[in-house]
Write a protein that holds these residues in place. Structure first.
Motif, short mmCIF file in Angstrom:
data_model
loop_
_atom_site.label_atom_id
_atom_site.label_comp_id
_atom_site.label_asym_id
_atom_site.label_seq_id
_atom_site.Cartn_x
_atom_site.Cartn_y
_atom_site.Cartn_z
N VAL A 68 -3.32 2.89 -9.31
CA VAL A 68 -4.13 0.98 -8.71
C VAL A 68 -3.19 1.12 -8.57
CG1 VAL A 68 -5.42 -0.16 -9.78
CG2 VAL A 68 -6.22 2.17 -10.80
N THR A 71 -2.40 1.70 -4.65
CA THR A 71 -3.21 1.56 -3.82
C THR A 71 -4.49 0.51 -3.58
OG1 THR A 71 -5.01 1.89 -5.54
CG2 THR A 71 -4.36 4.31 -4.32
N SER A 72 -3.46 -0.45 -4.97
CA SER A 72 -3.98 -2.09 -4.57
C SER A 72 -2.92 -2.72 -3.21
CB SER A 72 -3.94 -2.56 -5.38
OG SER A 72 -3.03 -2.91 -6.18
N ASP A 73 -1.69 -2.57 -3.26
CA ASP A 73 -0.77 -3.21 -2.54
C ASP A 73 -0.97 -2.66 -1.29
OD1 ASP A 73 1.28 -3.80 -0.84
OD2 ASP A 73 2.91 -3.04 -3.11
N SER A 74 -1.70 -3.60 -0.39
CA SER A 74 -1.41 -3.95 0.97
C SER A 74 -0.40 -4.47 1.52
CB SER A 74 -2.88 -3.99 1.07
OG SER A 74 -2.80 -5.50 1.39
#
Length: 156
Positions: A68, A71-74
């Motif tokens: 998580v 995947t939450s690091d944009s």
């Protein structure tokens, strides 16, 4: 001059990403790199670890403690312009197959780390390297001053 009694402060509990960063920094020190955690190369960006090597090379390391977290690091692709090498640092339980293969990989824990994959080198342009190196040195000196003199004032 009178000796003042020392007041022992409790050691803060480190979060999983901070433990990874500590292990990474310990490993980088063995490679003769100087590392700074939670480094801000420019306003609006904060990398988990930035390191300056003995030959002037600059590495950026992002520590991810879970799927998580990754995947939450944009923002991570915006860090590629700030170093010669970019690495992910993860623990041994992390699903490494989800990480981009064209980036570096470091396996770490709170006590040490190991470079598993270097990833491609993206040589910084000379002007940016010079600016990043000077900012790194100035910020490191300020951190040291604040550690020694928490009441001291520093400016940008």
């Amino acid at each position: 001059m009178q000796n003042k009694p020392q007041i022992l402060q409790p050691v803060p509990q480190l979060l999983p990403g901070q433990l990874l960063a500590r292990g990474v920094c310990r490993h980088l020190a063995q490679l003769n790199f100087a590392a700074l955690e939670e480094y801000v190369p420019e306003r609006g960006r904060r990398v988990d670890v930035m390191a300056l090597g003995p030959k002037g090379e600059i590495w950026v390391i992002e520590c991810k403690s879970s799927r998580v977290d990754f995947t939450s690091d944009s923002k991570w692709q915006g860090y590629l312009d700030w170093g010669d090498h970019f690495f992910w640092a993860v623990d041994s339980d992390f699903p490494v197959h989800i990480l981009p293969e064209d980036t570096g990989l470091i396996l770490a824990d709170g006590y040490g780390a190991e470079i598993v994959r270097m990833g491609p080198r993206a040589r910084l342009p000379g002007a940016r390297r010079s600016a990043v190196t000077r900012k790194f040195a100035r910020d490191a000196a300020r951190r040291l001053l604040c550690w020694r003199d928490p009441c001291g004032k520093t400016t940008g």
